[in-house]
Design a protein around this motif. Structure first.
Motif, PDB file in Angstrom:
ATOM      1  N   PRO A  22       0.825  -1.207   0.000  1.00  0.00           N
ATOM      2  CA  PRO A  22       0.000   0.000   0.000  1.00  0.00           C
ATOM      3  C   PRO A  22       0.860   1.257   0.000  1.00  0.00           C
ATOM      4  O   PRO A  22       2.040   1.209   0.326  1.00  0.00           O
ATOM      5  N   ASP A  23       0.247   2.328  -0.344  1.00  0.00           N
ATOM      6  CA  ASP A  23       0.921   3.614  -0.353  1.00  0.00           C
ATOM      7  C   ASP A  23       1.269   4.038   1.086  1.00  0.00           C
ATOM      8  O   ASP A  23       0.557   3.702   2.032  1.00  0.00           O
ATOM      9  N   LYS A  25       0.934   6.814   2.426  1.00  0.00           N
ATOM     10  CA  LYS A  25      -0.033   7.734   3.023  1.00  0.00           C
ATOM     11  C   LYS A  25      -1.064   6.999   3.889  1.00  0.00           C
ATOM     12  O   LYS A  25      -1.652   7.578   4.796  1.00  0.00           O
ATOM     13  N   VAL A  26      -1.263   5.711   3.622  1.00  0.00           N
ATOM     14  CA  VAL A  26      -2.222   4.959   4.425  1.00  0.00           C
ATOM     15  C   VAL A  26      -1.764   4.934   5.876  1.00  0.00           C
ATOM     16  O   VAL A  26      -2.546   5.170   6.797  1.00  0.00           O
ATOM     17  N   TRP A  27      -0.499   4.678   6.052  1.00  0.00           N
ATOM     18  CA  TRP A  27       0.027   4.653   7.425  1.00  0.00           C
ATOM     19  C   TRP A  27      -0.075   6.031   8.080  1.00  0.00           C
ATOM     20  O   TRP A  27      -0.437   6.154   9.244  1.00  0.00           O
ATOM     21  N   ASN A  29      -2.219   8.276   7.534  1.00  0.00           N
ATOM     22  CA  ASN A  29      -3.630   8.460   7.947  1.00  0.00           C
ATOM     23  C   ASN A  29      -3.935   7.714   9.244  1.00  0.00           C
ATOM     24  O   ASN A  29      -4.574   8.244  10.151  1.00  0.00           O
ATOM     25  N   ILE A  30      -3.466   6.460   9.260  1.00  0.00           N
ATOM     26  CA  ILE A  30      -3.753   5.643  10.447  1.00  0.00           C
ATOM     27  C   ILE A  30      -3.159   6.301  11.678  1.00  0.00           C
ATOM     28  O   ILE A  30      -3.816   6.408  12.724  1.00  0.00           O
ATOM     29  N   GLU A  31      -1.929   6.771  11.529  1.00  0.00           N
ATOM     30  CA  GLU A  31      -1.251   7.401  12.655  1.00  0.00           C
ATOM     31  C   GLU A  31      -2.039   8.604  13.178  1.00  0.00           C
ATOM     32  O   GLU A  31      -2.271   8.740  14.381  1.00  0.00           O
ATOM     33  N   MET A  33      -5.137   9.257  12.806  1.00  0.00           N
ATOM     34  CA  MET A  33      -6.418   8.885  13.400  1.00  0.00           C
ATOM     35  C   MET A  33      -6.250   8.253  14.772  1.00  0.00           C
ATOM     36  O   MET A  33      -7.098   8.412  15.649  1.00  0.00           O
ATOM     37  N   LEU A  34      -5.164   7.551  14.948  1.00  0.00           N
ATOM     38  CA  LEU A  34      -4.893   6.983  16.278  1.00  0.00           C
ATOM     39  C   LEU A  34      -4.702   8.109  17.292  1.00  0.00           C
ATOM     40  O   LEU A  34      -5.149   8.011  18.430  1.00  0.00           O
ATOM     41  N   ASP A  35      -4.037   9.170  16.849  1.00  0.00           N
ATOM     42  CA  ASP A  35      -3.831  10.309  17.750  1.00  0.00           C
ATOM     43  C   ASP A  35      -5.160  10.953  18.121  1.00  0.00           C
ATOM     44  O   ASP A  35      -5.407  11.262  19.275  1.00  0.00           O
ATOM     45  N   LYS A  37      -8.056   9.708  18.161  1.00  0.00           N
ATOM     46  CA  LYS A  37      -8.925   8.862  18.961  1.00  0.00           C
ATOM     47  C   LYS A  37      -8.627   8.951  20.446  1.00  0.00           C
ATOM     48  O   LYS A  37      -9.513   8.925  21.275  1.00  0.00           O
TER      49      LYS A  37
END
Lengths: 623, 183
Positions: A22-23, A25-27, A29-31, A33-35, A37
């Protein structure tokens, strides 16, 4: 070309070695969003939700209260001419027109007057005082006809500040005519609730409505006498009147008089006021406009040497007729207080001319006092007169949850997070008032309860429904026989027969319904307009609903019922009751209750200790 | 660092460990996403959602069974949820087609092409095809997961195969023509 292959295998083999990264940028984004949350993962505490509900209810109560209080002040009916005038028919004698409610007070002397007052007017800020005087009718010569024709004469209006009282004073025939008049009045009992004659002084008379304990006692005895008067239709001679009470009471019936006696004890309203009439020798007829019920009025008159006053006591009859508080005005003879004076008065009445008297209190003051008294009286009323029974329909949002971890469904789920649901309960309560403080309450409520067990993994084991670890306290329905549920908590692939057929984010929704029969004792700790009760008791629960659902993406699926629920169970209850009095018979209730269930589950409840939080609200009617 | 240690750190919300875990499995799981999604962008979304779920729920993984298997389930579930929400699955007619053998001639077929035609399948066919053919679920399981009947699952699978076959044959035909023209 000739090499054919199953298309499934083509894909299976092809994708075996297929991988795509995967690109980046996916990670990223995940990072991020984890913040996010971490910060937003604060739940609103339960108490805040309840505080919200409570606040709304309080607002509602306040609103109702304001409306009602305003209503009391503005709902008064102003006397209309129709109400004010009595029509005395020539042929048939005197009759009181329907809708008028008056008490006649006869003057032994020359003149008589009709005072018609309306309590609601008295209480109103803006009340008109009218004094009708009649000077033409004298002594025995006066005819009823004259009375009629004269009622409008000499009308005057007094405005005292903002407040005024409507009082119509007309002359009435006296002396020998009295008897006739009374008889005639008796004929029209339905209209005329009370008649009172009072001897009168010649010149000036002040009318005082005043609180007086003597008067109270005396009135009671007087009214007993009055009973007799009513029964026998004895007409009081003027002399008798002057000597004793100066009054005759004509009631609807004994019953009315009795009621009067009863209510007099509790509800005494006194108006202190004076109405000065120029040059009137008067008989006073004091009357009430009452919306629904009219009461016999007992009027006594007091003469003092020096002051020459008539004391008028005003009673409210609110107890009987509810909100349309009716008023009786009473002229009270304060003979007990001033027996000597009275004797003198008797003498006076015979012919002495009374000297004009300075007004002691303005009507304004009198009204103020009256209002004060009314409040006192209402409080008194609450203490003395309470209705024994009350019935209260109620509805409540109820919240079901457990005090500890544990699952009644299976030990497997005991550590899973449980989430109580907000559901509804409604029912009917009956209360029996033991005394001012204590009330026994019972009733019946329908209550629905529910909670979610979260983080449950669902999978199906198609081959055998018994192979997997099934939740032991569920009787699965046939359609769900292939379902297995495990906690995604203690997840173990070895437990799952075939790979992958698993739904993760599901939860188990257990729903219970009961008929609840509470038996509670409430103890009043505060007795203001807003009463506060402490409530404690027990409830018996009869199971009438037992369902378990799986919930996946907010879709519910019925899978069976619990097999460990008791058909009958109990709870201990404790809570507060807030009662807001809207009227004597009508209260608004607001009761946050905590109910701890004792034996809802028969076995294997896995330390599940359920409780119910409910905020019961409703109206109660006393009777 | 062993996988166990990594998982323990991830349970403590250690960002570095989470990044490492992602690095280890992103490719594998993204490939899975590609098969279940319509296109590349949706695959990325699914991967992202799935990893968020993995990190949130990792405390629930107690070390029983394969961690990779656990993650794969989450990925598939994430992909399925997208379509459950859209409820594209409800409208499928249940015309119980018999399973038949669908065969294609084997020739030069690229993986990219296979992925492309899978993604081009209507959602309901793609999911069933993936679940049944590539990830080994039974029709009964699929029916449970997608909230459809087993008959619908079977007929969807059958249609998916036919569509795929048609596309492969079309592709082969074109390739053949190209080759012939190229001669």
């Amino acid at each position: 070309m000739g090499n054919k292959k199953n298309i499934d295998r083509l894909f299976q083999e092809g994708f075996n070695s297929f991988e795509v990264a995967p690109d980046d940028k996916v990670w990223r984004n995940i990072e991020s969003m984890l913040d996010e949350k971490k910060e937003s993962k604060k739940n609103i505490p339960i108490w805040m939700r309840y505080a919200g509900i409570a606040a709304l209810l309080l607002l509602f109560i306040g609103g109702v209260g304001v409306v009602l209080l305003n209503g009391q002040n503005t709902g008064a009916i102003v006397n209309t001419p129709e109400n004010e005038h009595r029509i005395l028919d020539k042929e048939e004698g005197n009759s009181v027109k329907e809708g008028t409610h008056e008490v006649l007070v006869y003057d032994k002397g020359d003149k008589s007057a009709v005072i018609q007052s309306n309590k609601e007017n008295l209480l109103k800020d803006d009340v008109v005082v009218r004094v009708k005087t009649e000077t033409d009718l004298l002594g025995e010569e006066n005819k009823l006809n004259d009375f009629k024709s004269s009622t409008d004469e000499g009308e005057s209006e007094l405005f005292v500040g903002n407040s005024s009282v409507t009082v119509n004073v007309s002359s009435v025939t006296v002396n020998s005519e009295n008897q006739k008049l009374r008889e005639l009045l008796l004929k029209n009992k339905s209209d005329l609730k009370g008649v009172k004659s009072v001897t009168n002084s010649k010149l000036h008379k002040s009318l005082i409505v005043k609180e007086d304990a003597f008067v109270l006692n005396k009135n009671i005895t007087e009214e007993k006498e009055v009973d007799q008067v009513v029964e026998n239709r004895v007409v009081h001679d003027d002399k008798v009147n002057t000597k004793r009470n100066d009054n005759v009471i004509v009631g609807d019936s004994e019953e009315v008089v009795d009621k009067e006696l009863g209510f007099q004890k509790r509800k005494e309203k006194k108006l202190l006021g004076k109405i000065g009439n120029e040059d009137n020798k008067l008989s006073v007829v004091l009357g009430e406009n009452v919306v629904d019920k009219n009461k016999v009025l007992v009027d006594n008159q007091k003469y003092t040497n020096s002051e020459k006053q008539v004391i008028v006591r005003v009673d409210s009859i609110g107890l009987v007729s509810g909100d349309d508080v009716t008023l009786s005005a009473k002229l009270t003879d304060d003979a007990l207080k001033n027996s000597e004076d009275n004797k003198e008065v008797i003498g006076d009445v015979a012919g002495k001319e009374l000297v004009e008297n300075p007004v002691e209190k303005t009507i304004e003051e009198a009204i103020a006092e009256l209002e004060e008294l009314k409040e006192e009286e209402e409080e008194e009323e609450e203490n003395v007169a309470f209705d024994k029974w009350k019935i209260s329909p109620r509805i409540a949002p109820v919240f079901y949850n457990t005090l500890s971890t544990g699952s009644p469904i299976d030990n497997e789920l005991s550590n899973n997070k449980k989430k109580g649901q907000l559901t509804m309960s409604y029912g009917l309560g009956v209360g029996y008032v033991i005394n001012n403080r204590l009330t026994v309450r019972a009733g019946i409520n329908n209550v629905e309860l529910g909670y979610d067990t979260q983080d449950v993994a669902i999978y199906s084991s198609p081959e055998t429904s018994d192979s997997g670890p099934r939740l032991k306290n569920i009787n699965f329905e046939p359609g769900a026989s292939s379902l297995n549920l495990v906690s995604s908590d203690g997840f173990s692939i070895s437990q799952i027969p075939s790979s992958f057929s698993l739904l993760f984010d599901s939860s188990l929704n257990q729903r219970l319904g009961y008929l609840e029969v509470p038996l509670e004792l409430s103890y009043k700790v505060s007795d203001k307009k807003m009463k506060i009760d402490l409530i404690a008791g027990v409830s018996t629960f009869f199971l009438n609903k037992n369902e378990i659902y799986t919930e996946v993406d907010e879709k519910l699926r019925y899978i069976g019922e619990a097999n460990n629920l008791n058909k009958v169970s109990y709870s201990t209850n404790i809570g507060f009751g807030f009662n807001y009095k809207i009227s004597n018979a009508f209260n608004f209730n607001f009761e946050p209750m905590f109910k701890y269930q004792l034996n809802a589950f028969s076995k294997d409840s896995g330390n599940f200790r359920p409780y119910i939080l409910g905020v019961y609200s409703g109206f109660s009617f006393k009777f | 660092m062993s996988l166990e240690q990594l998982i323990i750190k991830c349970k403590k919300n250690n960002r570095k460990a989470q990044g490492e875990l992602y690095g280890l499995y992103a490719t594998k799981l993204f490939t899975l996403c590609l098969k279940y999604s319509k296109n590349y962008a949706e695959s990325e979304d699914n991967l992202q959602d799935a990893f968020l779920t993995i990190f949130n729920k990792i405390k629930q993984y107690k070390g029983n069974g394969s961690f990779e298997g656990w993650m794969k389930r989450i990925v598939i579930n994430t992909a399925l949820q997208r379509y459950r929400k859209a409820s594209v699955l409800d409208v499928i007619k249940d015309d119980d087609l018999e399973e038949e053998l669908v065969e294609v001639e084997v020739s030069q077929v690229s993986l990219e092409f296979l992925l492309e035609i899978i993604q081009e399948l209507p959602d309901k066919y793609r999911l069933v095809f993936n679940l049944y053919v590539l990830d080994g679920f039974s029709h009964r399981e699929i029916a449970e997961m997608l909230n459809i009947s087993t008959g619908t699952s079977k007929s969807n699978l059958s249609r998916a195969r036919k569509i795929l076959k048609g596309k492969i044959e079309e592709n082969q035909f074109i390739n053949k023509k190209l080759l012939e023209n190229g001669k």
